[in-house]
Design a protein around this motif. Structure first.
Motif, mmCIF file in Angstrom:
data_model
loop_
_atom_site.group_PDB
_atom_site.id
_atom_site.type_symbol
_atom_site.label_atom_id
_atom_site.label_comp_id
_atom_site.label_asym_id
_atom_site.label_seq_id
_atom_site.Cartn_x
_atom_site.Cartn_y
_atom_site.Cartn_z
ATOM 1 N N SER A 1 2.827 11.506 -14.857
ATOM 2 C CA SER A 1 1.694 10.613 -15.420
ATOM 3 C C SER A 1 1.674 10.627 -16.812
ATOM 4 N N ALA A 2 0.748 9.614 -17.256
ATOM 5 C CA ALA A 2 0.528 9.481 -18.783
ATOM 6 C C ALA A 2 -0.148 10.795 -19.424
ATOM 7 N N ASN A 3 -1.006 11.460 -18.437
ATOM 8 C CA ASN A 3 -1.501 12.877 -19.069
ATOM 9 C C ASN A 3 -0.738 13.959 -18.605
ATOM 10 N N GLY A 4 0.545 13.919 -18.124
ATOM 11 C CA GLY A 4 1.767 14.828 -18.079
ATOM 12 C C GLY A 4 1.537 15.591 -16.640
ATOM 13 N N LEU A 5 0.991 15.105 -15.922
ATOM 14 C CA LEU A 5 0.859 15.449 -14.298
ATOM 15 C C LEU A 5 1.993 14.974 -13.677
ATOM 16 N N PRO A 6 2.883 15.722 -12.791
ATOM 17 C CA PRO A 6 3.961 15.229 -11.943
ATOM 18 C C PRO A 6 3.207 14.446 -10.939
ATOM 19 N N PHE A 7 3.826 13.341 -10.261
ATOM 20 C CA PHE A 7 3.228 12.799 -9.004
ATOM 21 C C PHE A 7 4.681 12.261 -8.118
ATOM 22 N N LYS B 1 0.832 -1.118 -0.039
ATOM 23 C CA LYS B 1 -0.012 0.031 0.065
ATOM 24 C C LYS B 1 0.687 1.336 -0.014
ATOM 25 N N VAL B 2 0.647 2.238 -0.896
ATOM 26 C CA VAL B 2 1.314 3.431 -0.885
ATOM 27 C C VAL B 2 0.564 4.628 -0.945
ATOM 28 N N ALA B 3 0.894 5.825 -0.748
ATOM 29 C CA ALA B 3 0.333 7.147 -0.886
ATOM 30 C C ALA B 3 0.752 7.784 -2.071
ATOM 31 N N LEU B 4 -0.010 7.875 -3.098
ATOM 32 C CA LEU B 4 0.321 8.572 -4.386
ATOM 33 C C LEU B 4 -0.320 9.968 -4.429
ATOM 34 N N LYS B 5 0.538 11.050 -4.397
ATOM 35 C CA LYS B 5 0.293 12.492 -4.557
ATOM 36 C C LYS B 5 0.538 12.907 -6.031
ATOM 37 N N ILE B 6 -0.670 13.669 -6.536
ATOM 38 C CA ILE B 6 -0.553 14.050 -7.728
ATOM 39 C C ILE B 6 -1.139 15.563 -7.673
ATOM 40 N N ILE B 7 -0.409 16.181 -8.755
ATOM 41 C CA ILE B 7 -0.904 17.707 -9.038
ATOM 42 C C ILE B 7 -2.403 17.578 -9.362
ATOM 43 N N LYS B 8 -3.242 18.527 -9.043
ATOM 44 C CA LYS B 8 -4.674 18.505 -9.489
ATOM 45 C C LYS B 8 -4.804 19.174 -10.736
#
Length: 81
Positions: free
Chosen positions: A60-66, A17-24
């Motif tokens: 991410s695949a749609n260009g957002l950093p995570f 289990k991990v915490a995934l943080k991504i830009i909104k």
């Protein structure tokens, strides 16, 4: 500026289990992207038993950093306070 999800990191040998943080979406201004990159860089240098470890990061695949961090079981911060 970001949203955190509970996610699962898997391969043939383990599950974690991990915490995934991504830009909104819509919050990806140059200033926010710079702050997010700085946060990720700082987290990569922190090694302490009371700080969740940074495990991975990227785009991410749609260009957002995570970034992906160790998941810590517990109650939400607003309930704790």
């Amino acid at each position: 500026m970001g949203v955190v999800y509970l996610a699962e990191r898997t391969n043939s040998d383990f599950k974690q289990k991990v915490a995934l943080k991504i830009i909104k979406r819509g919050m990806d201004s140059e200033a926010i992207l710079k702050r997010f990159a700085n946060e990720r860089r700082i987290l990569s240098t922190l090694k302490h038993p009371n700080i969740a470890q940074l495990l991975d990061g990227g785009i991410s695949a749609n260009g957002l950093p995570f970034f992906v961090m160790e998941f810590v079981e517990g109650i939400p911060l607003n309930q704790f306070c």
